[in-house]
Motif scaffolding. Sequence first.
Motif, PDB file in Angstrom:
ATOM      1  N   ALA A 310       0.829  -1.208   0.000  1.00 24.14           N
ATOM      2  CA  ALA A 310       0.000   0.000   0.000  1.00 24.14           C
ATOM      3  C   ALA A 310       0.863   1.257   0.000  1.00 24.14           C
ATOM      4  O   ALA A 310       0.556   2.233  -0.699  1.00 24.14           O
ATOM      5  CB  ALA A 310      -0.930  -0.007   1.204  1.00 24.14           C
ATOM      6  N   LYS A 311       1.939   1.263   0.766  1.00 27.92           N
ATOM      7  CA  LYS A 311       2.815   2.431   0.812  1.00 27.92           C
ATOM      8  C   LYS A 311       3.410   2.732  -0.553  1.00 27.92           C
ATOM      9  O   LYS A 311       3.498   3.897  -0.975  1.00 27.92           O
ATOM     10  CB  LYS A 311       3.927   2.206   1.842  1.00 27.92           C
ATOM     11  CG  LYS A 311       4.837   3.406   2.028  1.00 27.92           C
ATOM     12  CD  LYS A 311       5.869   3.143   3.115  1.00 27.92           C
ATOM     13  CE  LYS A 311       6.779   4.342   3.312  1.00 27.92           C
ATOM     14  NZ  LYS A 311       7.805   4.078   4.372  1.00 27.92           N
ATOM     15  N   SER A 312       3.783   1.681  -1.270  1.00 31.79           N
ATOM     16  CA  SER A 312       4.334   1.865  -2.609  1.00 31.79           C
ATOM     17  C   SER A 312       3.279   2.445  -3.556  1.00 31.79           C
ATOM     18  O   SER A 312       3.556   3.378  -4.321  1.00 31.79           O
ATOM     19  CB  SER A 312       4.838   0.523  -3.139  1.00 31.79           C
ATOM     20  OG  SER A 312       5.284   0.632  -4.471  1.00 31.79           O
ATOM     21  N   VAL A 313       2.068   1.900  -3.487  1.00 35.61           N
ATOM     22  CA  VAL A 313       1.002   2.388  -4.362  1.00 35.61           C
ATOM     23  C   VAL A 313       0.571   3.800  -3.955  1.00 35.61           C
ATOM     24  O   VAL A 313       0.246   4.629  -4.813  1.00 35.61           O
ATOM     25  CB  VAL A 313      -0.192   1.410  -4.349  1.00 35.61           C
ATOM     26  CG1 VAL A 313      -1.331   1.933  -5.216  1.00 35.61           C
ATOM     27  CG2 VAL A 313       0.249   0.031  -4.838  1.00 35.61           C
ATOM     28  N   ASP A 314       0.573   4.088  -2.650  1.00 32.02           N
ATOM     29  CA  ASP A 314       0.272   5.449  -2.182  1.00 32.02           C
ATOM     30  C   ASP A 314       1.196   6.463  -2.857  1.00 32.02           C
ATOM     31  O   ASP A 314       0.763   7.524  -3.320  1.00 32.02           O
ATOM     32  CB  ASP A 314       0.462   5.552  -0.670  1.00 32.02           C
ATOM     33  CG  ASP A 314      -0.622   4.856   0.129  1.00 32.02           C
ATOM     34  OD1 ASP A 314      -1.639   4.443  -0.457  1.00 32.02           O
ATOM     35  OD2 ASP A 314      -0.445   4.725   1.363  1.00 32.02           O
ATOM     36  N   GLU A 315       2.471   6.129  -2.887  1.00 29.65           N
ATOM     37  CA  GLU A 315       3.453   7.033  -3.500  1.00 29.65           C
ATOM     38  C   GLU A 315       3.186   7.188  -4.992  1.00 29.65           C
ATOM     39  O   GLU A 315       3.240   8.297  -5.531  1.00 29.65           O
ATOM     40  CB  GLU A 315       4.862   6.511  -3.267  1.00 29.65           C
ATOM     41  CG  GLU A 315       5.948   7.408  -3.837  1.00 29.65           C
ATOM     42  CD  GLU A 315       7.349   6.891  -3.561  1.00 29.65           C
ATOM     43  OE1 GLU A 315       8.313   7.588  -3.939  1.00 29.65           O
ATOM     44  OE2 GLU A 315       7.490   5.793  -2.985  1.00 29.65           O
ATOM     45  N   LEU A 328      -1.548  13.315 -18.093  1.00 31.53           N
ATOM     46  CA  LEU A 328      -1.832  11.916 -17.789  1.00 31.53           C
ATOM     47  C   LEU A 328      -2.352  11.172 -19.013  1.00 31.53           C
ATOM     48  O   LEU A 328      -3.279  11.623 -19.683  1.00 31.53           O
ATOM     49  CB  LEU A 328      -2.865  11.826 -16.661  1.00 31.53           C
ATOM     50  CG  LEU A 328      -3.215  10.413 -16.185  1.00 31.53           C
ATOM     51  CD1 LEU A 328      -2.010   9.751 -15.521  1.00 31.53           C
ATOM     52  CD2 LEU A 328      -4.408  10.450 -15.232  1.00 31.53           C
ATOM     53  N   THR A 329      -1.760  10.009 -19.311  1.00 25.48           N
ATOM     54  CA  THR A 329      -2.185   9.196 -20.452  1.00 25.48           C
ATOM     55  C   THR A 329      -3.095   8.062 -19.983  1.00 25.48           C
ATOM     56  O   THR A 329      -3.116   7.701 -18.800  1.00 25.48           O
ATOM     57  CB  THR A 329      -0.978   8.596 -21.175  1.00 25.48           C
ATOM     58  OG1 THR A 329      -0.343   7.637 -20.301  1.00 25.48           O
ATOM     59  CG2 THR A 329       0.022   9.673 -21.572  1.00 25.48           C
ATOM     60  N   LEU A 335      -2.383   1.641 -15.523  1.00 24.44           N
ATOM     61  CA  LEU A 335      -1.388   0.969 -14.698  1.00 24.44           C
ATOM     62  C   LEU A 335      -1.598   1.279 -13.222  1.00 24.44           C
ATOM     63  O   LEU A 335      -1.496   0.382 -12.372  1.00 24.44           O
ATOM     64  CB  LEU A 335       0.020   1.381 -15.124  1.00 24.44           C
ATOM     65  CG  LEU A 335       1.166   0.644 -14.419  1.00 24.44           C
ATOM     66  CD1 LEU A 335       1.029  -0.872 -14.595  1.00 24.44           C
ATOM     67  CD2 LEU A 335       2.509   1.122 -14.949  1.00 24.44           C
ATOM     68  N   ILE A 336      -1.905   2.536 -12.895  1.00 25.46           N
ATOM     69  CA  ILE A 336      -2.140   2.844 -11.482  1.00 25.46           C
ATOM     70  C   ILE A 336      -3.424   2.178 -11.003  1.00 25.46           C
ATOM     71  O   ILE A 336      -3.520   1.731  -9.854  1.00 25.46           O
ATOM     72  CB  ILE A 336      -2.166   4.368 -11.221  1.00 25.46           C
ATOM     73  CG1 ILE A 336      -2.099   4.646  -9.717  1.00 25.46           C
ATOM     74  CG2 ILE A 336      -3.401   5.026 -11.792  1.00 25.46           C
ATOM     75  CD1 ILE A 336      -0.870   4.121  -9.023  1.00 25.46           C
ATOM     76  N   ALA A 337      -4.408   2.022 -11.885  1.00 23.83           N
ATOM     77  CA  ALA A 337      -5.651   1.351 -11.499  1.00 23.83           C
ATOM     78  C   ALA A 337      -5.404  -0.105 -11.143  1.00 23.83           C
ATOM     79  O   ALA A 337      -5.968  -0.628 -10.171  1.00 23.83           O
ATOM     80  CB  ALA A 337      -6.685   1.456 -12.620  1.00 23.83           C
ATOM     81  N   GLY A 403      -1.947  -8.876 -20.286  1.00 29.55           N
ATOM     82  CA  GLY A 403      -1.426  -7.533 -20.538  1.00 29.55           C
ATOM     83  C   GLY A 403      -2.501  -6.482 -20.664  1.00 29.55           C
ATOM     84  O   GLY A 403      -2.259  -5.408 -21.230  1.00 29.55           O
ATOM     85  N   LEU A 404      -3.694  -6.755 -20.130  1.00 28.81           N
ATOM     86  CA  LEU A 404      -4.815  -5.824 -20.238  1.00 28.81           C
ATOM     87  C   LEU A 404      -4.848  -4.875 -19.045  1.00 28.81           C
ATOM     88  O   LEU A 404      -4.597  -5.284 -17.905  1.00 28.81           O
ATOM     89  CB  LEU A 404      -6.137  -6.589 -20.316  1.00 28.81           C
ATOM     90  CG  LEU A 404      -6.309  -7.543 -21.501  1.00 28.81           C
ATOM     91  CD1 LEU A 404      -7.643  -8.278 -21.391  1.00 28.81           C
ATOM     92  CD2 LEU A 404      -6.208  -6.778 -22.821  1.00 28.81           C
ATOM     93  N   LEU A 405      -5.179  -3.627 -19.318  1.00 30.11           N
ATOM     94  CA  LEU A 405      -5.356  -2.628 -18.261  1.00 30.11           C
ATOM     95  C   LEU A 405      -6.842  -2.383 -18.032  1.00 30.11           C
ATOM     96  O   LEU A 405      -7.634  -2.438 -18.984  1.00 30.11           O
ATOM     97  CB  LEU A 405      -4.666  -1.318 -18.636  1.00 30.11           C
ATOM     98  CG  LEU A 405      -3.143  -1.364 -18.731  1.00 30.11           C
ATOM     99  CD1 LEU A 405      -2.610  -0.040 -19.261  1.00 30.11           C
ATOM    100  CD2 LEU A 405      -2.521  -1.679 -17.367  1.00 30.11           C
ATOM    101  N   PRO A 406      -7.240  -2.094 -16.796  1.00 29.87           N
ATOM    102  CA  PRO A 406      -8.658  -1.836 -16.530  1.00 29.87           C
ATOM    103  C   PRO A 406      -9.163  -0.615 -17.296  1.00 29.87           C
ATOM    104  O   PRO A 406      -8.481   0.419 -17.376  1.00 29.87           O
ATOM    105  CB  PRO A 406      -8.685  -1.571 -15.018  1.00 29.87           C
ATOM    106  CG  PRO A 406      -7.432  -2.164 -14.487  1.00 29.87           C
ATOM    107  CD  PRO A 406      -6.421  -2.033 -15.574  1.00 29.87           C
ATOM    108  N   GLU A 407     -10.327  -0.742 -17.867  1.00 31.43           N
ATOM    109  CA  GLU A 407     -10.972   0.394 -18.520  1.00 31.43           C
ATOM    110  C   GLU A 407     -11.701   1.225 -17.466  1.00 31.43           C
ATOM    111  O   GLU A 407     -12.304   0.670 -16.552  1.00 31.43           O
ATOM    112  CB  GLU A 407     -11.978  -0.096 -19.579  1.00 31.43           C
ATOM    113  CG  GLU A 407     -11.340  -0.769 -20.773  1.00 31.43           C
ATOM    114  CD  GLU A 407     -10.576   0.215 -21.642  1.00 31.43           C
ATOM    115  OE1 GLU A 407     -10.926   1.437 -21.631  1.00 31.43           O
ATOM    116  OE2 GLU A 407      -9.628  -0.208 -22.320  1.00 31.43           O
TER     117      GLU A 407
END
Length: 412
Positions: A310-315, A328-329, A335-337, A403-407
Amino acid sequence: MTLPLHEALKQSPWQNQPVPHDAASWIQRADEVAAILAVDALERDRAAEIATHEVRLLKDAGLTTILGPTQFGGGSQSWQTALQIIQVVSAADASVGQLLGYHLLWAWAVRLVGTDDQIAAVEQLYTSENLFFGGAVNPRDSDLNIEDAGDHLIYTGQKSFSTGARVSDLVVLEGTLPDGAHVFAIVPTAQDGIEFLGNWDNLGQRLSESGGIKITGVEVDWAGAAGYVNKEFQPLVYNTLNVPLIQQIFTAIYLGIAEGALRTAGTYTRDRSRAWPYSTDPKDSASAEAHVLETYGDLRAKLWAAQALAKSVDEEISLILHADREALTAGQRGLIAVRVAASKQVASTVALEVTNRIFEVTGARATSNAVGLDIYWRNIRTHSLHDPVAFKRREVGEYELLGLLPEPSWYT
C-alpha cells in the motif's frame, strides 16, 4: 491521561497551536486525534449517534484541510501523507477514518473534473472556512435527474448511500442531463431541497453517516457545473482518477482496521489471556505459548506485507494526482488502477483474516461485549463489501496474464 471525545472537545487540544508544517508533524497530529478517538470508540459505535462531534474533532485538528492550499490555512500536503493519516485514524475508529477519507476525496473532486477557475474558488472556500464534504454519488442507484433551466441546473432524485453528507457543510451531487451527459456539482448541504433519510443501521461503520439522501429541486448555476465551459464538458484522462483514488482510500481504511485489531488483541493477550493448562508443554502465560506466538507472527508479517504494498502504491498514485492534469495518459491511468486493485485486494484479505483470527489468541473471554473486539471484524466485513474484491483480483489477473489494463468505469 487521554479523555473521551466529548470531554476532549470542551477545549480543542490544538487551540493556539500552529498548523503542522511537514508530513511528519501532520502524522503526529493524526496520532493525537487517534489517541482521543480510541478511548471511547466502542461506546460511540454502540450509541450510533450522528457523528457531529467526530467531525468537529477532525476540523479542530486541521486534518480536514491537509490538502488545501497553505495560503488559505491548509497543509498543502500530498496524497501520500493523506492516505497514511487516514490509516492512522482508521486504526482508532474506522468510521471516522471513512468520514475523513471520503471528505478528502470530495474536496479533491474539483481538481479531478473542474476547471482552473473552479478549482481556485472551491479550494479557497473550503480551506479558509474549514468546510466538511459529503457526497451523493452512489453509482449503483439511478442517477439524479438534471433539468437544464437556462442559466442553471435543477437536480432531483434519491441515493441509497451518501457517506458523510449528513454531517457535511458541502455535498457533491452527480446526475445526468436528458442527453445522458454527467454533471458534478458542489452545493451547500443546509438547504430545503436536501433531506437525509437517517436509515444507516448496519453491522459496522456505524458512524460513517452512510444513509440515504433525497434531492428535490436543488439548483446549481451552470458556472458551478464541474468541468463545463459554455455548457460543454472539457474532458481529461485525469477526470477518471476518482475511482482509483477512492479504492486506495479503502485500502488505507482496511489496513487501519487491521492494525487497530492486532494492537488491541495484543494488549488483551499480554494482560488478560490465560495459558491453556491442558498441554504437554504448559506455560505460565498465554504470551509464551507457541501457537499464540506463531499466530501473532503470521498476522504481523502479512499485515506488514500489505502495508508495504500500500505504501508503494500510495506514492505512485500521489505522484500522478499532484502532476500536470493534462499530461496523464490512458496507459498511465490504467497501470495505477491495476496497482490499486492489487493493493486493495491484499488489504481486504489480510484485514478480514486479522480481525477473525485475533479471537484464536485472545480466548473465549475475549468474546465478551465488554471487550468489544468484534468492532474490527464488523467494520471490515461491512465496508469490504462495497464492491466485490473478486473483480479486483480479476483485473490484476488480466494484466498479469493478458497484458490488459482496466478500462475506466464507476468501479475501476
